[in-house]
Motif scaffolding. Sequence first.
Motif, short mmCIF file in Angstrom:
data_model
loop_
_atom_site.label_atom_id
_atom_site.label_comp_id
_atom_site.label_asym_id
_atom_site.label_seq_id
_atom_site.Cartn_x
_atom_site.Cartn_y
_atom_site.Cartn_z
N LEU A 153 24.71 -37.09 -110.14
CA LEU A 153 25.19 -38.15 -109.26
C LEU A 153 26.33 -37.67 -108.37
O LEU A 153 26.39 -38.03 -107.19
N ILE A 154 27.22 -36.85 -108.90
CA ILE A 154 28.30 -36.29 -108.08
C ILE A 154 27.70 -35.43 -106.97
O ILE A 154 28.14 -35.50 -105.81
N GLY A 155 26.70 -34.65 -107.30
CA GLY A 155 26.04 -33.83 -106.29
C GLY A 155 25.43 -34.69 -105.19
O GLY A 155 25.54 -34.36 -104.00
N LEU A 156 24.80 -35.80 -105.56
CA LEU A 156 24.23 -36.70 -104.55
C LEU A 156 25.31 -37.32 -103.68
O LEU A 156 25.17 -37.39 -102.45
N VAL A 157 26.38 -37.79 -104.31
CA VAL A 157 27.45 -38.45 -103.56
C VAL A 157 28.12 -37.48 -102.59
O VAL A 157 28.50 -37.85 -101.49
N VAL A 158 28.23 -36.22 -102.97
CA VAL A 158 28.86 -35.22 -102.10
C VAL A 158 27.88 -34.74 -101.02
O VAL A 158 28.24 -34.64 -99.85
N LEU A 159 26.65 -34.46 -101.39
CA LEU A 159 25.71 -33.86 -100.45
C LEU A 159 25.13 -34.83 -99.43
O LEU A 159 24.90 -34.43 -98.28
N MET A 160 24.88 -36.06 -99.80
CA MET A 160 24.24 -36.99 -98.86
C MET A 160 25.08 -37.20 -97.59
O MET A 160 24.55 -37.09 -96.49
N PRO A 161 26.37 -37.46 -97.67
CA PRO A 161 27.15 -37.59 -96.43
C PRO A 161 27.22 -36.28 -95.66
O PRO A 161 27.20 -36.28 -94.43
N LEU A 162 27.31 -35.16 -96.37
CA LEU A 162 27.36 -33.87 -95.67
C LEU A 162 26.07 -33.59 -94.91
O LEU A 162 26.10 -33.06 -93.79
N ILE A 163 24.94 -33.94 -95.50
CA ILE A 163 23.67 -33.75 -94.81
C ILE A 163 23.60 -34.65 -93.58
O ILE A 163 23.14 -34.22 -92.51
N GLY A 164 24.06 -35.90 -93.70
CA GLY A 164 24.08 -36.79 -92.55
C GLY A 164 24.96 -36.27 -91.43
O GLY A 164 24.59 -36.31 -90.25
N LEU A 165 26.14 -35.76 -91.78
CA LEU A 165 27.03 -35.18 -90.78
C LEU A 165 26.39 -33.96 -90.11
O LEU A 165 26.49 -33.77 -88.90
N TRP A 166 25.75 -33.13 -90.90
CA TRP A 166 25.11 -31.93 -90.36
C TRP A 166 23.98 -32.30 -89.41
O TRP A 166 23.83 -31.72 -88.34
N GLN A 167 23.18 -33.31 -89.78
CA GLN A 167 22.09 -33.74 -88.92
C GLN A 167 22.62 -34.29 -87.60
O GLN A 167 22.10 -33.98 -86.53
N ARG A 168 23.67 -35.11 -87.67
CA ARG A 168 24.24 -35.65 -86.43
C ARG A 168 24.88 -34.55 -85.59
O ARG A 168 24.74 -34.54 -84.37
N GLY A 169 25.59 -33.63 -86.25
CA GLY A 169 26.25 -32.54 -85.53
C GLY A 169 25.27 -31.60 -84.84
O GLY A 169 25.55 -31.09 -83.76
N MET A 170 24.13 -31.37 -85.45
CA MET A 170 23.13 -30.48 -84.87
C MET A 170 22.10 -31.21 -84.02
O MET A 170 21.21 -30.59 -83.45
N GLY A 171 22.19 -32.54 -83.97
CA GLY A 171 21.23 -33.32 -83.18
C GLY A 171 19.85 -33.35 -83.79
O GLY A 171 18.85 -33.43 -83.07
#
Length: 132
Positions: A44-62
């Motif tokens: 669960l900690i991995g999910l809570v940490v990774l999900m926002p980071l993946i969203g930021l990466w997707q937005r940052g890279m378009g």
Amino acid sequence: MVRLSLPAAQSLAQFLTHPRWSRPMGLGSAESWALWRGATLLYLIGLVVLMPLIGLWQRGMGLPGADAFGKLPPTLLLPTVVILAPVAEECIFRGWLSGRPRALVLLGGLLAAAGALSTIRDGAAHPWPGWY
């Protein structure tokens, strides 16, 4: 409250420094429940940490979000990938490793169901893959 007990933390630390096969202990002991809680907490900690980071990466890279090739509604994609798929994979893998006939029959049935579901296109079954 979910917390990792000291024996569970020590066991995890020992495993990380010297990986080895673990002994099966079932869910009857307090130690096994502590290990289960610890593994669930780490997941669960991995999910809570990774999900926002993946969203930021997707937005940052378009990059667009995942769409499963249009085969799965977006509202079902995350629960399927995060909850259903890992649980199903673990059940299938452990059943296969057990070698028990009932587990192998279940595995064969799941493979047949997956094959049948793979022929569904546009809400209708197509008996031959590739036949549109």
